[in-house]
Scaffold this active site. Structure first.
Site, PDB file in Angstrom:
ATOM      1  N   CYS A 245      50.017  39.991  28.739  1.00 45.28           N
ATOM      2  CA  CYS A 245      49.166  38.824  28.477  1.00 45.28           C
ATOM      3  C   CYS A 245      49.159  38.429  26.995  1.00 45.28           C
ATOM      4  O   CYS A 245      49.317  37.244  26.655  1.00 45.28           O
ATOM      5  CB  CYS A 245      47.749  39.091  28.959  1.00 45.28           C
TER       6      CYS A 245
ATOM      7  N   GLY B  19      43.881  45.792  42.684  1.00 43.77           N
ATOM      8  CA  GLY B  19      43.549  45.699  41.262  1.00 43.77           C
ATOM      9  C   GLY B  19      43.159  44.295  40.858  1.00 43.77           C
ATOM     10  O   GLY B  19      43.131  43.363  41.675  1.00 43.77           O
ATOM     11  N   TYR B  20      42.853  44.121  39.582  1.00 42.56           N
ATOM     12  CA  TYR B  20      42.442  42.804  39.094  1.00 42.56           C
ATOM     13  C   TYR B  20      43.592  41.795  39.185  1.00 42.56           C
ATOM     14  O   TYR B  20      43.412  40.680  39.653  1.00 42.56           O
ATOM     15  CB  TYR B  20      41.951  42.893  37.652  1.00 42.56           C
TER      16      TYR B  20
ATOM     17  N   ASN C 160      43.980  36.134  30.650  1.00 34.54           N
ATOM     18  CA  ASN C 160      44.909  37.258  30.756  1.00 34.54           C
ATOM     19  C   ASN C 160      45.313  37.578  32.186  1.00 34.54           C
ATOM     20  O   ASN C 160      46.396  38.111  32.428  1.00 34.54           O
ATOM     21  CB  ASN C 160      44.310  38.512  30.111  1.00 34.54           C
TER      22      ASN C 160
END
Length: 343
Positions: free
Chosen positions: A149, A11-12, A310
């Protein structure tokens, strides 16, 4: 060297963890775990890591056969809660980047996440992963929960003032976030054709980060979240009432005292210029959070502004900072990238 496993590595947030940890001088990424891509090279999913690492994704079952000093969970909400119970018995330190253990009250969790908590007995056993507020607790914490975030930005804007009793009443918080906040498996609403050019209010009420900020500040918080046309970045604007007798000097002093020695919080106090207020654009890729404020003593209006990336200070970077503290290392190790300008 500290041996770590990163779950949810495709994932990111997982990719940012790999980027930071592969370059960390005292950490070995022993497993980049993905249930979707076992056996594939990490750089086929995270092309920015080409020639940086030869890591190959490991499947969950294979990863579970090996030993690690710490595990970082960048896995989806609710799935993470099930993993924590298992991994807590295997490794000394568990760092969770999902929302599963940020809230301490099972009823509040159900209200904001729309489901009962799978392991409510573990709520309250995690130390908040906010070095600026919980540094001493993090030195010995075996379970760490990294905040969301927008919650991280809001808390860093509010904490110095709430700790000193300088604000009162309800916080009205407006948060703006880029598309990466929705994750790599985001749905139709985050297609380029739908997101481009949009300023979409996706949570006019009841955003889950609202509960995190309320829990840790003791204030009533009302939050609105808007998606903007950016990939990375969070900016929060909090409107709050100053306590009686508070002036601008007291607010400035509170921020200076709170963040004077903090390596990753910068106070923005310029009177003029393009970047006189915190702006996420210049923070991309960095672990900094910029904080500023505007106080109109004539009207009593107090506006707090905070910005961060974030995926870094709002996620992976904060987790690495917590890992550094937990292992007794300088907390800036692996986190020295200052951001870019112009970009």
């Amino acid at each position: 060297m500290t041996r770590v496993a990163v779950l949810g590595a495709a994932g990111y947030i997982g990719g940012e963890l790999l980027r930071l940890l592969v370059g960390h001088p005292e950490v070995e990424v022993a497993a980049a775990v993905s249930s979707r891509f076992p056996g594939r090279r990490v750089d086929t999913v995270h092309p920015n890591l080409r020639s940086v690492t030869d890591l190959v994704f490991t499947g969950p079952e294979e990863a579970a056969r090996h030993e690690y000093d710490a595990v970082l969970l960048a896995t989806p909400h609710r799935k993470t809660a099930e993993l924590v119970r298992d991994w807590s018995d295997r490794v000394k330190t568990v760092i969770d980047l999902s929302g599963d253990f940020r809230l301490r009250d099972a009823a509040v969790f159900e209200r904001y996440y729309g489901a009962e908590h799978p392991v409510p007995e573990l709520l309250g056993t995690f130390t908040p992963g906010i070095p600026e507020l919980y540094r001493e607790e993090l030195r010995t914490a075996d379970r760490i929960s990294v905040p969301g975030c927008m919650a991280a930005a809001g808390l860093l804007a509010l904490a110095p003032l709430t700790a000193r009793g300088l604000v009162t009443g309800r916080v009205e918080l407006d948060a703006r976030t880029g598309s990466s906040g929705s994750g790599v498996t985001a749905g139709e609403a985050n297609l380029h054709a739908e997101r481009s050019g949009a300023m979409r209010v996706f949570a006019p009420v009841g955003h889950r980060h609202e509960a995190e900020i309320a829990q840790l500040t003791g204030l009533e918080v009302r939050m609105t979240a808007t998606g903007v046309e950016a990939v990375r970045g969070v900016q929060v604007v909090a409107r709050v009432e100053a306590a009686e007798g508070v002036d601008d000097l007291a607010i400035r002093r509170a921020y200076r005292e709170a963040y004077r020695d903090e390596p990753f919080v910068r106070i923005v106090a310029q009177r003029r210029g393009t970047y006189r207020y915190p702006e996420p654009k210049i923070l991309l890729g960095s672990n900094f959070c910029d904080v500023g404020h505007v106080y109109d003593e004539k009207t009593g209006r107090l506006v707090l502004i905070a910005a961060l990336d974030n995926l870094v200070k709002g996620g992976a970077g904060n987790a690495v900072q917590c890992l550094n503290i937990r292992t007794g290392r300088p907390e800036g190790l692996g986190l020295s990238f200052p951001g870019l300008h112009p970009i």
